[in-house]
Structure formats: structure tokens, C-alpha cells
Design an enzyme around this catalytic site. Structure first.
Site, PDB file in Angstrom:
ATOM      1  N   GLU A   1       0.678  -0.402 -13.342  1.00  0.00           N
ATOM      2  CA  GLU A   1       0.642   1.175 -13.410  1.00  0.00           C
ATOM      3  C   GLU A   1       2.442   1.618 -13.691  1.00  0.00           C
ATOM      4  O   GLU A   1       3.198   1.042 -12.936  1.00  0.00           O
ATOM      5  CB  GLU A   1       0.518   1.869 -11.983  1.00  0.00           C
ATOM      6  CG  GLU A   1      -0.952   1.942 -12.033  1.00  0.00           C
ATOM      7  CD  GLU A   1      -1.416   2.547 -10.740  1.00  0.00           C
ATOM      8  OE1 GLU A   1      -2.631   3.205 -10.500  1.00  0.00           O
ATOM      9  OE2 GLU A   1      -0.478   3.053  -9.826  1.00  0.00           O
ATOM     10  N   CYS A   2       2.533   2.112 -14.719  1.00  0.00           N
ATOM     11  CA  CYS A   2       3.922   2.823 -15.158  1.00  0.00           C
ATOM     12  C   CYS A   2       4.978   1.636 -15.054  1.00  0.00           C
ATOM     13  O   CYS A   2       5.075   1.007 -16.345  1.00  0.00           O
ATOM     14  CB  CYS A   2       4.340   3.990 -13.935  1.00  0.00           C
ATOM     15  SG  CYS A   2       5.539   4.866 -14.689  1.00  0.00           S
ATOM     16  N   GLY A   3       5.808   1.433 -14.037  1.00  0.00           N
ATOM     17  CA  GLY A   3       6.687   0.250 -14.116  1.00  0.00           C
ATOM     18  C   GLY A   3       6.081  -0.910 -14.633  1.00  0.00           C
ATOM     19  O   GLY A   3       6.570  -1.781 -15.313  1.00  0.00           O
TER      20      GLY A   3
ATOM     21  N   SER B   1      -1.443   1.008 -17.829  1.00  0.00           N
ATOM     22  CA  SER B   1      -1.107   2.432 -18.206  1.00  0.00           C
ATOM     23  C   SER B   1      -0.136   3.208 -17.381  1.00  0.00           C
ATOM     24  O   SER B   1       0.417   2.556 -16.312  1.00  0.00           O
ATOM     25  CB  SER B   1      -2.518   3.231 -17.999  1.00  0.00           C
ATOM     26  OG  SER B   1      -2.610   3.668 -16.745  1.00  0.00           O
TER      27      SER B   1
END
Length: 464
Positions: free
Chosen positions: A340-342, A432
Site C-alpha cells: 500500500e502506498c509506500g 496500490s
């Protein structure tokens, strides 16, 4: 269940909520009280400082991500065995989802007022008093009368200029019948460094985070009537009902698959309940620090890469070539990976020119544009987390840009003015920008652990 509790709110952001909430946690801990910390909303940074101050995990209460029916159970779970609970609000007291009810109705969904109502908790308003005196009476009157169902029970004055200034402010508060529980002066040392997405995390700030927390605790101990705050917290009515139980949310998977969860200074954006759900679903959770560890834990069958600030550590993450190569090999086996993200950025080919894992055929760079907000998303592709068509509510919070932003098999579809395809799914990979709260979708954790249990391990970090 009688659980003493108080919510710390403010008229808006930047008024001093974090200073007061963190200082209260530290000051009450000095009295040998066990104080459970909470944060309203999807913030990952403040809970890190709460943990330093309280010695207990910082937990989030976000009805948008988990549903309002889970707020009280999650609170009961997180406050079990505590003498007191302190919940720091988000933004202004009545600020929530912009499509929530308007003035005069129930509190906006996801707002501090909404969560305070779900917890039946008294609210203390922190007000930055610099630049005002008698006018604070109008502000307090407005906040107290705006939605009478919210129990606004006291005020703490912040950035008070002098004893005379404090007295004028106290008189003004008294004129509207709102007790002043304390006052903090305009002193230094009560903040921590900030950057493009807010405060620097406690994990990155290291010993300086402890110093900042101690300064906040000193200020609150000297300027706030702690006995009055404790008495107010104890005035909260019983909060009946069961506590949230990770074991009741997921079915255990046999085999105890090892799942590595990234942590350390670069990957701090994770919810405490995620690890609890992974363990309840039968996983053996092993913590991995991609800045230091050069190999995945022995027998790893699945990998979780939460969010954080990899852009601040891109050079060091890139320099750990041994771990990058092993993660690339691990992904090639089809092993389950949830990023997720990072975590998404870490799996990209590069970030601001620094080579990274190359699992995702995309490149990332810092952007001048802040992407922030809740998303009602639909799973675009069958994955290790869910079947295509499953609905999720998530949250975006980043100032980076990925090109391309999605693969041939996207992770999500949603609308943001126009249709959006976002993220990457391939074999066991799901990556994502979207942050989700596992307590709001425990079935995704069960599915992920089940997929991990089906992998066969061959040596350290190799799954086939």
C-alpha cells in the site's frame, strides 16, 4: 463497561490538539495511570507519538473506513485494562466527509463529533488563543450550541501570552459556562519537525521524538488540571457491548505461514489491528526493516509492505541491493504480496532516480500535488485480497506520482470526476496507493493468509 474516556478536539487544524493529547498521555502516565491512546480518522503519524507518550499502541477510530458499528467495539478492545482513554480528534470538531449532513443535522460522518457521540464521550476543546481575548466567548458559545448532542465539557487554552491574557480568556469562557481545564503558554519545544505530508514520524525522529513528547508532557503537567480531566473522563457513562476480537473476525488457517510485515522508519503507516488479524488468521508475523535487513525472514510465504515515507529513505532503500533482489525473486514465484502506498513505491523500478525492486513496471517521483481523500473503490481484478467486484472504502494520502498509475490488471476502479483505474495485480501481487483498514475488511486478511498457507517454502524467503 465503564471506561473513563475523553476526546480532545479543536475548532480546526493547527490549534494544538496533538500537543495537548500527547502531553496528557505522558503526564497521566507519570501518575502511574495506564492510558489508552486513540486517533480519530486515518492519520498514521500522531499515533506514533501517542505510543511514545503512553507506552501503548496508538489506534485509529475511523467510521468511514471500518463502519460506525465497529467504533465502540474497537475502542473497547484498545482500552481493555486501561485506567483511562484519550482520543485525539481530526481537523475541526465538526469536520468530516464533505458529503455528510450539513449544519443543524447530525455530526458529519467521520468527524470528531461523530466519533465522540459513538463513544458517548465528553469533549475538551483546545483553542489557540493567540490574537484573541473576549472574542473567545463567541467561539465557545458557537461550538457549544451548534449541535447540542455533542457534550462539549471544557476548554484548554493554547499559546496564552501572559497571566493577564489568561485571566481575560478564563473570564470569557466562564461567561458562557464552559470551564477552563488548563492553559499552555507560547513556549518552544512543543512541536516536532514537519514536511510535505505533515509531521515527521516518531520512528524517524528517534530520540528527538522522546524529547518532544517529554516537553509536551511537562507543559501539560504544569498547565492543565489533570485531576479535572480525569474526573471528566470518569463522568462518561457506561459503554456496554462486546469488545472487538480479531479471533472472531477471521477463521484460523492451518500451517502457521510466515508473513513478513515491513516496518522501521520507512514503513510506519500501518494499523495495529492488521497484525492482530494476521495472527488470528493463523499467520506467524515477522517484522522486516527494509533499511537494515538484507533477507526476508526464514520461511517467508507472504509479504506485507505498508505505507510510510520511502521517498525520504530512497537512497538507503536502494542501497540495500540484497533485499531488493530477494524481494524481486520472491515476487516472481507468485507469492502473495500486499503493498500500500509506500509499499507500492518500494516495488517500483525507481523512485526519484533511485533504483528499487522493479517488481512493478512503473517509475515514481515526487509531485507538487497532494493527493488526499477517501475513496469508494471496487476491486478490479481477482487477487490475493479479494474477488473482482468486491467493494472497499480506502484513503489516499501521498505527494508522489507513479507512471503508469495502473497495470494491465488494475487493483481498483473508482470515480474521481472521471473513471479511475489504479494499482497493479499480478499473480500473488496486489499493490496500490489506496490505504485500507483491515478491521473494515477482515475477509481480505483471511483470504491473504489462506493464499500464503498454500505456498511451499524452500529456504529463506523463497516461496513456490
Amino acid at each position: 463497561m465503564v471506561s473513563p474516556r475523553v476526546v480532545i478536539a479543536a475548532p480546526g487544524s493547527g490549534q494544538g490538539k496533538t500537543t495537548v493529547a500527547t502531553g496528557l498521555l505522558g503526564a497521566l502516565r507519570r501518575r502511574s495511570l495506564r492510558v489508552a491512546p486513540f486517533k480519530v480518522g486515518p492519520d498514521y503519524i500522531d499515533p506514533g507519538y501517542h505510543r511514545v507518550a503512553s507506552g501503548l499502541p496508538g489506534r485509529n477510530l475511523d467510521p468511514v473506513l471500518v463502519g460506525e458499528e465497529r467504533i465502540a467495539p474497537l475502542f473497547r478492545h484498545g482500552s481493555a485494562g486501561a485506567d483511562l482513554a484519550v482520543a485525539e480528534g481530526v481537523m475541526g470538531l465538526f469536520d468530516g466527509k464533505i458529503d455528510g449532513p450539513g449544519p443543524g443535522d447530525e455530526p458529519a460522518f467521520g468527524s470528531t463529533a461523530h466519533v465522540a457521540g459513538l463513544l458517548r464521550a465528553p469533549v475538551v476543546l483546545v483553542v489557540d488563543a493567540q490574537g484573541q481575548s473576549q472574542s473567545i466567548a463567541a467561539l465557545l458559545h458557537g461550538f457549544r450550541s451548534f449541535q447540542p448532542g455533542v457534550r462539549l465539557a471544557g476548554v484548554i487554552l493554547n499559546r496564552v501570552g501572559s497571566p493577564r491574557h489568561e485571566q481575560v480568556l478564563r473570564d470569557a469562557a466562564d461567561s458562557v459556562g464552559l470551564p477552563v481545564l488548563g492553559a499552555l503558554g507560547r513556549t518552544g519545544g512543543l512541536s516536532v519537525p514537519s514536511r510535505h505530508l505533515g509531521l515527521v514520524t516518531a520512528a524517524e525522529h528517534g530520540g528527538a521524538a522522546t524529547d518532544a513528547v517529554e516537553a509536551m508532557s511537562d507543559a501539560v503537567e504544569a498547565g492543565v488540571d489533570l485531576d479535572a480531566v480525569v474526573a471528566l473522563a470518569r463522568s462518561a457513562p457506561a459503554l456496554d457491548g462486546p469488545a472487538w476480537d480479531a479471533a472472531a473476525e477471521v477463521a484460523p488457517t492451518p500451517g502457521r505461514p510466515v508473513i513478513a510485515v515491513a516496518g522501521g522508519p520507512a514503513f510506519t503507516f500501518a494499523y495495529t489491528e492488521h497484525v492482530e488479524l494476521l495472527a488470528a488468521a493463523g499467520a506467524e508475523v515477522a517484522v522486516l526493516d527494509p533499511l537494515r535487513d538484507e533477507a526476508l525472514p526464514d520461511g517467508t510465504r507472504g509479504l506485507v509492505l505498508p505505507g510510510g515515507f520511502p521517498e525520504q529513505h530512497a537512497a538507503a532503500l536502494s542501497a540495500n541491493t540484497a533485499l531488493r533482489a530477494e524481494i524481486t525473486r520472491f515476487a516472481a514465484t507468485g507469492a502473495p504480496i500486499h503493498a500500500e502506498c509506500g509499499g507500492l513505491l518500494y516495488l517500483a523500478e525507481e523512485l526519484d532516480g533511485h533504483p528499487l525492486c522493479g517488481v512493478i513496471p512503473a517509475r515514481a517521483e515526487m509531485s507538487p500535488r497532494l493527493t488526499l481523500g477517501y475513496r469508494d473503490a471496487v476491486a478490479a481484478t481477482d487477487s490475493a485480497l479479494s474477488a473482482a467486484g468486491t467493494r472497499f472504502t480506502g484513503h489516499e494520502f501521498h505527494r508522489t506520482r507513479l507512471e503508469p498509475g495502473s497495470g494491465a490488471q488494475p487493483a481498483w476502479y473508482w470515480r474521481d470526476g472521471a473513471a479511475v483505474a489504479e494499482g497493479f495485480v499480478r499473480d500473488g501481487l496486489h499493490a496500490s496507493y489506496l490505504h485500507t483498514h483491515p478491521a473494515g475488511a477482515p475477509e481480505a486478511v483471511s483470504r491473504f493468509v489462506t493464499r500464503c498457507s498454500r505456498m511451499v517454502t524452500r529456504g529463506a524467503g523463497t516461496a513456490v
